[in-house]
Each structure stands twice: as C-alpha cells, then as structure tokens.
Design a protein around this motif. Structure first.
Motif, PDB file in Angstrom:
ATOM      1  N   VAL A 138       9.249   1.025  49.005  1.00 44.21           N
ATOM      2  CA  VAL A 138       8.556   2.053  48.216  1.00 44.21           C
ATOM      3  C   VAL A 138       7.062   1.881  48.433  1.00 44.21           C
ATOM      4  O   VAL A 138       6.524   0.795  48.197  1.00 44.21           O
ATOM      5  CB  VAL A 138       8.897   1.924  46.720  1.00 44.21           C
ATOM      6  CG1 VAL A 138       8.132   2.961  45.907  1.00 44.21           C
ATOM      7  CG2 VAL A 138      10.391   2.071  46.501  1.00 44.21           C
ATOM      8  N   ASN A 140       3.267   1.278  48.339  1.00 44.33           N
ATOM      9  CA  ASN A 140       2.346   0.674  47.370  1.00 44.33           C
ATOM     10  C   ASN A 140       3.056  -0.021  46.210  1.00 44.33           C
ATOM     11  O   ASN A 140       2.408  -0.362  45.210  1.00 44.33           O
ATOM     12  CB  ASN A 140       1.381   1.729  46.814  1.00 44.33           C
ATOM     13  CG  ASN A 140       0.543   2.374  47.898  1.00 44.33           C
ATOM     14  OD1 ASN A 140       0.018   1.684  48.777  1.00 44.33           O
ATOM     15  ND2 ASN A 140       0.431   3.699  47.869  1.00 44.33           N
ATOM     16  N   VAL A 141       4.348  -0.221  46.322  1.00 47.63           N
ATOM     17  CA  VAL A 141       5.108  -0.902  45.272  1.00 47.63           C
ATOM     18  C   VAL A 141       5.773  -2.156  45.819  1.00 47.63           C
ATOM     19  O   VAL A 141       5.556  -3.271  45.355  1.00 47.63           O
ATOM     20  CB  VAL A 141       6.171   0.032  44.652  1.00 47.63           C
ATOM     21  CG1 VAL A 141       7.054  -0.739  43.676  1.00 47.63           C
ATOM     22  CG2 VAL A 141       5.490   1.193  43.949  1.00 47.63           C
ATOM     23  N   GLY A 142       6.614  -1.995  46.832  1.00 48.49           N
ATOM     24  CA  GLY A 142       7.337  -3.125  47.409  1.00 48.49           C
ATOM     25  C   GLY A 142       8.741  -2.716  47.800  1.00 48.49           C
ATOM     26  O   GLY A 142       9.069  -1.526  47.847  1.00 48.49           O
ATOM     27  N   THR A 144      12.491  -2.362  46.959  1.00 53.03           N
ATOM     28  CA  THR A 144      13.300  -2.235  45.748  1.00 53.03           C
ATOM     29  C   THR A 144      14.790  -2.290  46.084  1.00 53.03           C
ATOM     30  O   THR A 144      15.207  -1.967  47.190  1.00 53.03           O
ATOM     31  CB  THR A 144      12.990  -0.921  45.018  1.00 53.03           C
ATOM     32  OG1 THR A 144      13.327   0.191  45.878  1.00 53.03           O
ATOM     33  CG2 THR A 144      11.508  -0.844  44.659  1.00 53.03           C
ATOM     34  N   LEU A 198       5.415   0.572  53.443  1.00 53.38           N
ATOM     35  CA  LEU A 198       4.948  -0.074  52.218  1.00 53.38           C
ATOM     36  C   LEU A 198       3.453   0.128  52.020  1.00 53.38           C
ATOM     37  O   LEU A 198       2.983   0.235  50.886  1.00 53.38           O
ATOM     38  CB  LEU A 198       5.263  -1.577  52.266  1.00 53.38           C
ATOM     39  CG  LEU A 198       6.729  -1.978  52.159  1.00 53.38           C
ATOM     40  CD1 LEU A 198       6.886  -3.476  52.387  1.00 53.38           C
ATOM     41  CD2 LEU A 198       7.292  -1.602  50.791  1.00 53.38           C
ATOM     42  N   ASP A 219      11.612 -11.787  39.082  1.00 56.30           N
ATOM     43  CA  ASP A 219      11.851 -11.239  40.411  1.00 56.30           C
ATOM     44  C   ASP A 219      13.346 -11.262  40.722  1.00 56.30           C
ATOM     45  O   ASP A 219      14.103 -12.070  40.170  1.00 56.30           O
ATOM     46  CB  ASP A 219      11.091 -12.048  41.461  1.00 56.30           C
ATOM     47  CG  ASP A 219      11.217 -11.443  42.848  1.00 56.30           C
ATOM     48  OD1 ASP A 219      10.498 -10.477  43.117  1.00 56.30           O
ATOM     49  OD2 ASP A 219      12.056 -11.913  43.618  1.00 56.30           O
TER      50      ASP A 219
END
Length: 252
Positions: A138, A140-142, A144, A198, A219
């Motif tokens: 995703v 700018n998020v990482g 998922t 990303l 996490d």
C-alpha cells in the motif's frame, strides 16, 4: 436522587480510566502464556514480553543513508520487466521488538530442540509462500496482510506437520514468525516493482521509513507468533483431550 447518581458517575469514570490498564494486563498475560506454552519458564516469558515492548521503540538501519533505486544487478535482471527501477527515497529499518526478538526466540527454540528443525523450516516455507501471495503493498503505508491469515495458517500447518502434538505450539511459533517475516516482508521487498509501489514519486521531502516489524509488539510478525501458539495449543488440547499445562515443557 442526585446523591445516588454522583457515586455511579465516579464509578463509571474509574472504570473507563481502568480499561486501558486492564487491556494492557490481559495482553501481557496472554503473551506470557504463549511463551510459556512453547517451553519457557514464567520469568523467561515475562522478560521476553517486556523486552519486546522496550524493543518496539528501537529501529536499526539496514542500510546507511537512503535508497532511491534497485542495485545494479537487479536492474540488469529487470531489463525485460515493465516496472520502475527508481522510487521515492526510502530508509530500510528493522524493529527490535517486532522482528529481532521473534527471530531470536525461534532460533533459541531450535537450539533447545523444542521443535524438529526440518519440520519447523517446512512450516515456515509453507507460511512464507501463503503470506507472500496474499500480501499487498500500500503506497506510503507498507505491506498489508489480513491479520488472521498468518496465525491461522501457522497453527494449521504445525498441527498437520507435527508428528507429536507436544511440539505443535513451538512449530506454530517458528512457522508463523519466520514464515511471515520471509513471505510478507523480505520476499515482497525483493520483488521488482514493490518498492516503487510502496514509495511512489512524492512531493513529500522526507524519505519514507520502511521498518520490518515496525509496528513493534502490535506488528504482524510478533502477534502472529503469539496467536499461532495459542491456536495450536487449543487444537492440541481438543484433539489430545488433556490439559494444556500438562503438555508444557519447562526450561530451567
């Protein structure tokens, strides 16, 4: 009537203030129970839990400076692929509590022969393949992944592969932790096109920090190990018809 409402209001306020403390206590106890199920004594389990909490605040750089493009050898391999080779500057990090601690626990379990090495590695490979195919980058998020996939798959793999139910929780922990680390994070980061996805071109001046296990104790890697152990232990108890605690292995 007003005199009766004031104590009730105070009781409600105290309860609301106490809820976070109750949640923290239950989380710590459940996590300690998971570590005890895979063969660690109470004090060892408590040390790992609090070490993970403290370690969740520490990120270790994997590379000095920032990265803006793939290495030359990967660029050569990607010559025929229609994917970008450069991306917004990123910093690759690894979180102590969310990644390093689960890896060290897995290594220690294998070193103490709490689980057969070949079975644990096979379970990790199966979970890695599953999480790799289901993970999604995703921007700018990482990376998922549905939260229930890694622990459920790790627990099922452990029970199926385990010749003796006694070792299923330890195999579930290793399969879930190492498998999720390799499949969801490492293999995806090495897949051409994932880093550009990303970190797409952005006007944001700062580099994007990508931390493996970066959410610490919340996490996916850390929680997967804990949840997989509890699920595998539950299945062992149901199928074995015995007490979970009677199957626990204590470590001196």
């Amino acid at each position: 009537m007003l005199e009766l409402m004031i104590p009730f209001f105070l009781l409600l306020v105290i309860l609301l203030l106490a809820l976070p403390l109750i949640f923290i206590y239950l989380f710590i106890r459940i996590t300690e129970e998971a570590f005890e199920q895979i063969g660690f004594g109470h004090w060892h389990a408590s040390l790992m839990v609090f070490g993970s909490i403290i370690g969740s605040m520490i990120d270790i750089p994997l590379h000095s400076g920032v990265i803006t493009t793939y290495p030359a050898f990967m660029v050569d391999l990607m010559g025929t692929m229609d994917v970008p080779v450069s991306f917004h500057p990123v910093r690759l990090l690894v979180n102590v509590g969310g990644c390093i601690v689960p890896v060290l626990v897995s290594i220690d379990l294998l070193r103490r022969h709490r689980a057969p090495v070949s079975t644990a590695l096979l379970g990790a490979v199966v979970v890695a393949i599953l999480t790799y195919t289901m993970a999604e980058p995703v921007p700018n998020v990482g990376i998922t992944l549905p939260v229930y996939i890694p622990p459920v798959s790790a627990a099922l793999v452990a029970v199926v592969l385990c010749r003796g139910y006694r070792t299923a929780p330890a195999i579930a922990y290793i399969s879930g932790s190492i498998g999720t680390l390799l499949g969801a994070d490492v293999m995806n980061l090495l897949t051409p096109g994932v880093l550009p996805a990303l970190a797409p071109p952005s006007a944001y001046p700062r580099p994007l920090a990508l931390s493996i296990g970066g959410a610490g104790i919340f996490d996916g890697i850390f929680l997967t190990g804990v949840m997989a152990v509890l699920l595998a232990s539950l299945v062992v108890c149901l199928l074995g018809g015995g007490s979970c605690r009677s199957r626990r292995i204590s470590v001196s």
